[in-house]
Design a protein around this motif. Structure first.
Motif, mmCIF file in Angstrom:
data_model
loop_
_atom_site.group_PDB
_atom_site.id
_atom_site.type_symbol
_atom_site.label_atom_id
_atom_site.label_comp_id
_atom_site.label_asym_id
_atom_site.label_seq_id
_atom_site.Cartn_x
_atom_site.Cartn_y
_atom_site.Cartn_z
ATOM 1 N N GLU A 1 0.835 -1.202 0.000
ATOM 2 C CA GLU A 1 0.000 0.000 0.000
ATOM 3 C C GLU A 1 0.871 1.255 0.000
ATOM 4 O OE1 GLU A 1 -3.939 -1.245 2.492
ATOM 5 O OE2 GLU A 1 -2.031 -1.261 3.597
ATOM 6 N N MET A 2 1.949 1.217 0.771
ATOM 7 C CA MET A 2 2.876 2.356 0.793
ATOM 8 C C MET A 2 3.478 2.578 -0.585
ATOM 9 S SD MET A 2 4.955 2.225 4.378
ATOM 10 C CE MET A 2 5.126 0.467 4.619
ATOM 11 N N LYS A 3 3.913 1.497 -1.221
ATOM 12 C CA LYS A 3 4.508 1.605 -2.551
ATOM 13 C C LYS A 3 3.532 2.225 -3.540
ATOM 14 C CE LYS A 3 7.470 -2.434 -1.950
ATOM 15 N NZ LYS A 3 7.713 -3.813 -2.409
ATOM 16 N N GLU A 4 2.284 1.791 -3.509
ATOM 17 C CA GLU A 4 1.283 2.329 -4.436
ATOM 18 C C GLU A 4 1.049 3.817 -4.195
ATOM 19 O OE1 GLU A 4 -1.126 2.859 -7.503
ATOM 20 O OE2 GLU A 4 0.141 1.119 -7.142
ATOM 21 N N LYS A 5 0.940 4.217 -2.950
ATOM 22 C CA LYS A 5 0.728 5.633 -2.635
ATOM 23 C C LYS A 5 1.937 6.481 -3.031
ATOM 24 C CE LYS A 5 -2.848 5.112 0.789
ATOM 25 N NZ LYS A 5 -3.888 5.723 -0.015
ATOM 26 N N LEU A 6 3.129 5.945 -2.834
ATOM 27 C CA LEU A 6 4.334 6.667 -3.248
ATOM 28 C C LEU A 6 4.399 6.806 -4.765
ATOM 29 C CD1 LEU A 6 6.834 5.087 -0.727
ATOM 30 C CD2 LEU A 6 6.147 7.496 -0.806
ATOM 31 N N ARG A 7 4.004 5.765 -5.491
ATOM 32 C CA ARG A 7 3.957 5.859 -6.961
ATOM 33 C C ARG A 7 2.944 6.918 -7.398
ATOM 34 N NH1 ARG A 7 3.057 0.435 -6.754
ATOM 35 N NH2 ARG A 7 4.948 -0.747 -6.549
ATOM 36 N N GLN A 8 1.800 6.952 -6.729
ATOM 37 C CA GLN A 8 0.778 7.963 -7.043
ATOM 38 C C GLN A 8 1.318 9.366 -6.771
ATOM 39 O OE1 GLN A 8 -2.645 6.882 -4.705
ATOM 40 N NE2 GLN A 8 -3.036 5.039 -5.899
ATOM 41 N N ALA A 9 2.022 9.526 -5.662
ATOM 42 C CA ALA A 9 2.597 10.832 -5.321
ATOM 43 C C ALA A 9 3.611 11.263 -6.373
ATOM 44 C CB ALA A 9 3.242 10.778 -3.935
ATOM 45 N N ARG A 10 4.430 10.317 -6.833
ATOM 46 C CA ARG A 10 5.407 10.647 -7.879
ATOM 47 C C ARG A 10 4.709 11.066 -9.165
ATOM 48 N NH1 ARG A 10 10.236 6.833 -8.915
ATOM 49 N NH2 ARG A 10 11.096 8.756 -9.727
ATOM 50 N N ALA A 11 3.607 10.412 -9.491
ATOM 51 C CA ALA A 11 2.866 10.776 -10.700
ATOM 52 C C ALA A 11 2.311 12.198 -10.574
ATOM 53 C CB ALA A 11 1.740 9.774 -10.954
ATOM 54 N N LEU A 12 1.819 12.557 -9.394
ATOM 55 C CA LEU A 12 1.309 13.920 -9.190
ATOM 56 C C LEU A 12 2.432 14.949 -9.281
ATOM 57 C CD1 LEU A 12 -1.226 13.315 -6.280
ATOM 58 C CD2 LEU A 12 -1.760 13.931 -8.656
ATOM 59 N N VAL A 13 3.571 14.638 -8.695
ATOM 60 C CA VAL A 13 4.723 15.543 -8.761
ATOM 61 C C VAL A 13 5.132 15.749 -10.218
ATOM 62 C CG1 VAL A 13 7.196 15.719 -8.239
ATOM 63 C CG2 VAL A 13 5.576 15.125 -6.430
ATOM 64 N N ALA A 14 5.188 14.672 -10.986
ATOM 65 C CA ALA A 14 5.568 14.774 -12.401
ATOM 66 C C ALA A 14 4.555 15.604 -13.181
ATOM 67 C CB ALA A 14 5.692 13.382 -13.010
ATOM 68 N N GLU A 15 3.281 15.457 -12.857
ATOM 69 C CA GLU A 15 2.232 16.226 -13.540
ATOM 70 C C GLU A 15 2.400 17.722 -13.288
ATOM 71 O OE1 GLU A 15 -2.615 16.646 -13.340
ATOM 72 O OE2 GLU A 15 -1.696 14.766 -12.710
ATOM 73 N N VAL A 16 2.664 18.089 -12.046
ATOM 74 C CA VAL A 16 2.870 19.511 -11.726
ATOM 75 C C VAL A 16 4.155 20.007 -12.384
ATOM 76 C CG1 VAL A 16 3.244 21.176 -9.869
ATOM 77 C CG2 VAL A 16 1.561 19.354 -9.585
ATOM 78 N N PHE A 17 5.208 19.193 -12.367
ATOM 79 C CA PHE A 17 6.485 19.558 -13.000
ATOM 80 C C PHE A 17 6.267 19.895 -14.467
ATOM 81 C CE2 PHE A 17 10.383 18.684 -15.278
ATOM 82 C CZ PHE A 17 11.351 19.266 -14.492
ATOM 83 N N GLU A 18 5.518 19.051 -15.164
ATOM 84 C CA GLU A 18 5.253 19.274 -16.591
ATOM 85 C C GLU A 18 4.366 20.489 -16.829
ATOM 86 O OE1 GLU A 18 6.690 17.746 -19.140
ATOM 87 O OE2 GLU A 18 7.843 16.563 -17.700
ATOM 88 N N GLY A 19 3.603 20.881 -15.810
ATOM 89 C CA GLY A 19 2.668 21.984 -15.969
ATOM 90 C C GLY A 19 3.215 23.352 -15.600
ATOM 91 N N THR A 20 4.487 23.414 -15.246
ATOM 92 C CA THR A 20 5.063 24.706 -14.884
ATOM 93 C C THR A 20 6.386 24.926 -15.611
ATOM 94 O OG1 THR A 20 5.714 26.157 -13.051
ATOM 95 C CG2 THR A 20 6.340 23.858 -12.854
ATOM 96 N N ASP A 21 6.725 26.202 -15.774
ATOM 97 C CA ASP A 21 8.030 26.534 -16.325
ATOM 98 C C ASP A 21 8.825 27.393 -15.335
ATOM 99 O OD1 ASP A 21 6.596 28.880 -16.505
ATOM 100 O OD2 ASP A 21 7.052 29.256 -18.613
#
Length: 61
Positions: free
Chosen positions: A6-26
């Protein structure tokens, strides 16, 4: 208390959110902070035995 899978899945989800914000900003300051966040999440997964790659996914500065 969360189980390791469960921890691994939540950490993967968090990384996906971080990547989404990274791609959405300059904004360099935000991107640098997100790189650090991704690195910390990467190492948390690593310490749980989830060896994906040696380095985090977000591009270097």
């Amino acid at each position: 208390m969360l189980q390791p899978d469960e921890m691994k899945e939540k950490l993967r989800q968090a990384r996906a959110l971080v990547a989404e914000v990274f791609e959405g900003t300059d904004l360099p300051q935000i991107q640098a902070t997100l790189r650090q966040a991704d690195q910390n999440l990467h190492w948390a997964l690593w310490n749980l035995g989830e060896v994906e790659t040696l380095r985090p996914d977000l591009p270097a500065a």
